[in-house]
Design a protein around this motif. Structure first.
Motif, short mmCIF file in Angstrom:
data_model
loop_
_atom_site.label_atom_id
_atom_site.label_comp_id
_atom_site.label_asym_id
_atom_site.label_seq_id
_atom_site.Cartn_x
_atom_site.Cartn_y
_atom_site.Cartn_z
N HIS A 36 0.87 -1.17 0.00
CA HIS A 36 0.00 0.00 0.00
C HIS A 36 0.91 1.23 0.00
O HIS A 36 1.76 1.36 0.89
CB HIS A 36 -0.89 0.00 1.25
CG HIS A 36 -1.73 1.23 1.40
ND1 HIS A 36 -2.07 1.74 2.64
CD2 HIS A 36 -2.29 2.04 0.48
CE1 HIS A 36 -2.82 2.82 2.47
NE2 HIS A 36 -2.97 3.01 1.17
N GLN A 37 0.75 2.07 -1.01
CA GLN A 37 1.50 3.34 -1.02
C GLN A 37 0.58 4.44 -0.53
O GLN A 37 -0.42 4.76 -1.18
CB GLN A 37 2.03 3.66 -2.42
CG GLN A 37 3.01 4.82 -2.43
CD GLN A 37 3.82 4.90 -3.70
OE1 GLN A 37 3.31 4.75 -4.80
NE2 GLN A 37 5.12 5.12 -3.57
N ASN A 38 0.92 4.98 0.61
CA ASN A 38 0.05 5.98 1.22
C ASN A 38 0.20 7.34 0.51
O ASN A 38 1.07 7.49 -0.35
CB ASN A 38 0.28 6.08 2.73
CG ASN A 38 1.66 6.60 3.10
OD1 ASN A 38 2.32 7.26 2.30
ND2 ASN A 38 2.09 6.27 4.30
N THR A 80 -8.70 5.73 5.71
CA THR A 80 -7.24 5.53 5.77
C THR A 80 -6.75 4.44 4.83
O THR A 80 -5.54 4.27 4.64
CB THR A 80 -6.80 5.20 7.20
OG1 THR A 80 -7.59 4.11 7.68
CG2 THR A 80 -6.97 6.41 8.11
N ASP A 81 -7.67 3.68 4.24
CA ASP A 81 -7.28 2.67 3.25
C ASP A 81 -6.99 3.30 1.89
O ASP A 81 -6.47 2.63 0.99
CB ASP A 81 -8.38 1.63 3.07
CG ASP A 81 -8.63 0.79 4.31
OD1 ASP A 81 -9.78 0.33 4.50
OD2 ASP A 81 -7.68 0.58 5.09
N SER A 82 -7.31 4.57 1.72
CA SER A 82 -7.07 5.24 0.45
C SER A 82 -5.59 5.23 0.10
O SER A 82 -4.72 5.24 0.98
CB SER A 82 -7.57 6.69 0.51
OG SER A 82 -8.98 6.72 0.69
N GLY A 83 -5.31 5.22 -1.20
CA GLY A 83 -3.93 5.20 -1.67
C GLY A 83 -3.83 4.29 -2.88
O GLY A 83 -4.83 3.92 -3.49
N TYR A 85 -2.49 0.64 -4.37
CA TYR A 85 -2.12 -0.72 -3.99
C TYR A 85 -1.33 -1.35 -5.14
O TYR A 85 -1.79 -1.39 -6.28
CB TYR A 85 -3.36 -1.54 -3.67
CG TYR A 85 -3.99 -1.10 -2.38
CD1 TYR A 85 -4.79 0.03 -2.32
CD2 TYR A 85 -3.75 -1.80 -1.19
CE1 TYR A 85 -5.33 0.46 -1.11
CE2 TYR A 85 -4.29 -1.38 0.01
CZ TYR A 85 -5.08 -0.25 0.04
OH TYR A 85 -5.61 0.18 1.23
#
Lengths: 110, 116
Positions: A36-38, A80-83, A85
């Motif tokens: 996961h790239q934040n 907070t899962d946004s980003g 993948y």
């Protein structure tokens, strides 16, 4: 070289929804990782899963090596899962450079 | 340190200049990797070290790029005669020795290079 395709490229969901991200690869692999790239650009390890199934909280992953695909499941999405993948693979069994897909850009709306 | 450390976090330079990017891997990790990530793309492999030697440098785009790891820990990626197309985020990763640990790569926060 090995090809990695991820789908969908973009995904917009409401908070609480579930999602499935897919990774197809063109050759047999001995290494497959999900990241996961934040929004700040940091790549965070989610799973090392060249085969089989693993679960970690709301996230789980399955790799079917014989059919050359892997799936990442996210349940009860949070903002907070946004980003982005990423799925990344390597052919070798030792330390090899990873080949990344183009990623799935996930946006979770409140 | 606890994680992979990269310095500087941002680097702005002019076309034609020389730059050095530094990576400090997780303590005890024997393998170290460099990747480059352009906007909207996944990271692309450049080079990896096992100890002090470059085990695979097949991803280096041309001879302006060079990397060293003289003592088997810290690594420096060197870019000569920078071009605007070199602008990207340069990522470093490391992995530990032996078994499954050798395959799991942990990434630093990256160095954002801008060539004007």
């Amino acid at each position: 070289g090995i090809q990695v395709e991820q789908s969908p490229p973009d995904l917009i969901l409401q908070e609480g929804a579930n999602s499935t991200l897919r990774c197809n690869f063109s050759d047999s692999v001995n290494n497959l990782q999900w990241f996961h790239q934040n929004p700040w650009g940091q790549l965070i390890n989610l799973f090392y899963i060249p085969s089989g199934t693993k679960q970690n909280g709301r996230l789980s992953a399955t790799t079917v090596a014989t059919e050359r695909y892997s799936l990442l499941y996210i349940s009860s999405s949070q903002t907070t899962d946004s980003g982005v993948y990423f799925c990344a693979v390597a052919l070798g069994g030792g330390a090899d450079g990873l080949t990344f897909g183009k990623g799935t850009h996930l946006i979770i709306q409140p | 340190g606890a994680g992979v450390s990269q310095t500087p976090s941002n680097k702005v330079t002019e076309k034609g200049k020389y730059v050095e990017l530094r990576c400090d891997p997780i303590s005890g990790h024997t393998a170290l990797y460099w990747y480059r990530q352009s906007l909207g793309q996944g990271p692309e492999f450049l080079i990896y070290f096992q100890g002090t030697g470059a085990a695979d440098d097949s991803g280096l785009p041309n001879d302006r790029f060079f990397a060293v790891r003289p003592e088997g820990s810290v690594s420096t990626l060197k870019i000569q005669r920078t071009e605007r197309g070199d602008s990207a985020v340069y990522l470093c990763a490391s992995s530990s020795r032996g078994g499954e640990g050798l395959n799991i790569q942990y990434f630093g926060a990256g160095t954002r290079l801008s060539v004007l």
